[in-house]
Structures are given as C-alpha cells and as structure tokens.
Design an enzyme around this catalytic site. Structure first.
Site, short mmCIF file in Angstrom:
data_model
loop_
_atom_site.label_atom_id
_atom_site.label_comp_id
_atom_site.label_asym_id
_atom_site.label_seq_id
_atom_site.Cartn_x
_atom_site.Cartn_y
_atom_site.Cartn_z
N CYS A 71 14.49 -11.97 19.47
CA CYS A 71 14.04 -11.20 18.31
C CYS A 71 13.19 -12.12 17.43
O CYS A 71 13.74 -13.04 16.82
CB CYS A 71 15.24 -10.66 17.54
N GLY A 221 8.45 -8.99 16.14
CA GLY A 221 7.84 -10.31 16.33
C GLY A 221 7.49 -10.59 17.78
O GLY A 221 6.37 -11.01 18.09
N GLY A 223 7.01 -8.36 19.91
CA GLY A 223 5.96 -7.38 20.21
C GLY A 223 4.59 -7.87 19.77
O GLY A 223 3.59 -7.73 20.50
N1 LIG Z 1 14.34 -4.20 20.40
C1 LIG Z 1 14.16 -5.52 21.03
C2 LIG Z 1 14.91 -6.61 20.25
C3 LIG Z 1 14.34 -6.82 18.85
C4 LIG Z 1 12.93 -7.37 18.88
C5 LIG Z 1 12.14 -7.29 17.59
N2 LIG Z 1 12.79 -6.74 16.44
C6 LIG Z 1 11.46 -8.62 17.28
O1 LIG Z 1 11.24 -8.94 16.09
O2 LIG Z 1 11.09 -9.32 18.26
C7 LIG Z 1 14.68 -5.46 22.47
O3 LIG Z 1 15.64 -4.73 22.74
O4 LIG Z 1 14.12 -6.17 23.31
#
Ligand SMILES: N[C@H](CCC[C@H](N)C(=O)O)C(=O)O
Length: 283
Positions: A71, A221, A223
């Site tokens: 994350c 992040g 993403g």
């Molecule tokens: N939903 C993502 C985890 C959180 C990623 C996101 N909030 C970040 O800041 O990278 C997953 O299940 O792979």
C-alpha cells in the site's frame, strides 16, 4: 483498541500500533472500523508491527477485510507514525511488507514527517506474475472485453495487481458502474486494482482508481506507480524526468529509474486524530 487515523492524499486508513496493541481478527476489525456510518470510516486497516528484518512491518487490509500485499499511501503514513511517535528515530527507514522490504527517506519539518520518498521496487510486467490470464507474455495496451465492451489495458504489478486503461474525461467516468466488472473479471485470478487515466501532457497524468477490496478511493500509491510505468511504456509521457500523477486526493511524484529498474514515489502523509474504540463485541 487505540488507533490513529491517518491519510495519504485522501487514502485514509485506521492505523494500529501493534508494538502495544494486539488485533485478533484483523479482517473482521477492518470491515467494522472502515464503515463510514457504523464504524470509524476508512479505506481499510493497517497494522504497524515489530519486525526482526526491518525497522517495522506493515500489514494492510482493505475495507472488505481482504489483505493487500502493498500500500503506497499507507506505507508513507507508517513511516510517519513510527518516526513521529518515537518508535524509529531515523530519517531513512525500512518497512517489511508482504511484497518485500521497502526503503523510505523522510523529510521532517518541525519535528514531524511531512513528505516521504519510497523506493517501491521494480515493476512486474510478466502476465503470469501479476497475475493476469493472457495469451501474451505481457499485457501492454492489449484488448480485454469487460461487461460487453472492449478496453485496451496495460497490466503491471507493484507487489499488487493493476490494470491501467487510458481514456478522455475521467472526471465523468461512471467508475461505480464499470469498476466492479474490472475488479472481479475472470482474467484476474486474485482480482485487480484498476486505474482510469487521462494524459494531460508529457509529464502529467490524471487518474481515478477502483481499488480491489475498497472501491473508489481518493488515491492509490501503488496505482500511481503502475500508471507511471504503463504510461512510459505506452509512450504517453517522457520517462526521463519525474511524472506527476494527479489523483482526486492530491498529487504524487513518480520516477522510474530505468538503469536500476526501481520506481520512486514521493508524497505527503498526515495524521488526522488519535482515538480509542471498543471492539469487545467482536471477540
Ligand atoms: N487495494 C490494494 C491495496 C491498497 C493499495 C493502495 N491504497 C495504495 O496506496 O497503494 C490491493 O488490494 O492490492
């Protein structure tokens, strides 16, 4: 349970200091505390734990209770937490995650962390490792039928899976309609985080994200890193300089060092409030 509410450009989580607290059923706690009406309200739960291989460990759960491997916005807040609360008094720290140890550099202002630069590691483009079901080794601008329409997607893992789609006018995208179809598409055995991207110029991108396990968040992040990598690979931006990724909750600066094949993400982290919540009914 004591907690701290923190956010990284609007991607907000409930953080628990597991140097002091124990969380028995994190998936159930994530589902309860994340509810914006019956709980605290957040995109999920992040546990900050002791580690014998890094300065601390991050264990993150989406709001549906599913565990995320990494994350980006969360790890910046973890670094801020351990520095500001005196657990790790260093400005270069390491955080162990389900997708390996990450290294972070902190910018401290008036004794508190204001900005964090994260070495997010190397992007993964091999379809089978993302994972995505594909007839080709990589999925770069490849067709995928989603809810009856053909989209051209680029698949990238930053320790977690991302599908990137380019379009105009993301502001008017009905992400709530199309997001779940991508998230649960059979091409993604572990589901997927999907980013919808508008190219603003050769170093600026605008994106919205439908996160696996959390729905639309104000920022993602990992993403943003996946979007920068995909945009360089597709020739939409000049990868020689950092790329600004504009998200609903704010901006992140991403640089993909092609020599090292490492992606660096720089952005803020903020503490909102400390609190305490009774979870005895969950036991
Ligand atoms: N939903 C993502 C985890 C959180 C990623 C996101 N909030 C970040 O800041 O990278 C997953 O299940 O792979």
């Amino acid at each position: 349970m004591k907690f701290t509410k923190m956010q990284g450009i609007g991607n907000d989580y409930v953080y628990v200091n597991c140097f002091e607290e124990t969380v028995k059923d994190p998936a159930a706690v994530a589902r309860y505390v994340s509810d914006r009406h019956f709980g605290i309200g957040s995109d999920g739960l992040i546990l900050i734990k002791p580690s014998d291989i890094a300065d601390c460990e991050m264990d993150m759960y989406n709001l549906d209770g599913s565990q995320g491997a990494m994350c980006g916005n969360g790890i910046r807040c973890v670094a801020k937490y351990v520095y500001d609360y005196g657990i790790v008094k260093k400005e270069n720290i390491s955080v162990s995650t389900k997708s390996g140890i990450k290294y972070l550099d902190l910018t401290v202002r008036d004794g508190k962390v204001a900005l964090v630069r994260v070495n997010m590691g190397s992007p993964v483009l091999t379809a089978s490792q993302i994972p995505v079901v594909s007839s080709t080794e990589e999925m770069i601008n490849a067709p995928l039928k989603v809810n009856g329409e053909t989209y051209y997607i680029t698949a990238v893992s930053m320790g977690n899976p991302h599908a990137i789609v380019y379009m105009t006018d993301v502001d008017h995208l009905d992400i709530g309609e199309i997001g779940p179809y991508f998230e649960n598409h059979m091409a993604f055995p572990d589901r997927v985080n999907t980013e919808f991207v508008e190219v603003l110029d050769d170093h600026t991108l605008k994106m919205r994200v439908w996160e696996r396990g959390s729905g639309e968040t104000l920022a993602c992040g990992t993403g943003a890193c996946a979007v920068a990598v995909a945009s360089i690979l597709n020739g939409h931006v000049d990868g020689e300089k950092p790329v600004t990724v504009k998200l609903l909750g704010g901006d992140l600066e991403i640089f993909w060092d092609r020599q090292e094949n490492l992606v660096y993400m720089t952005g803020p982290a903020a503490t909102v409030f400390d609190g305490e919540i009774d979870l005895s009914f969950l036991e």
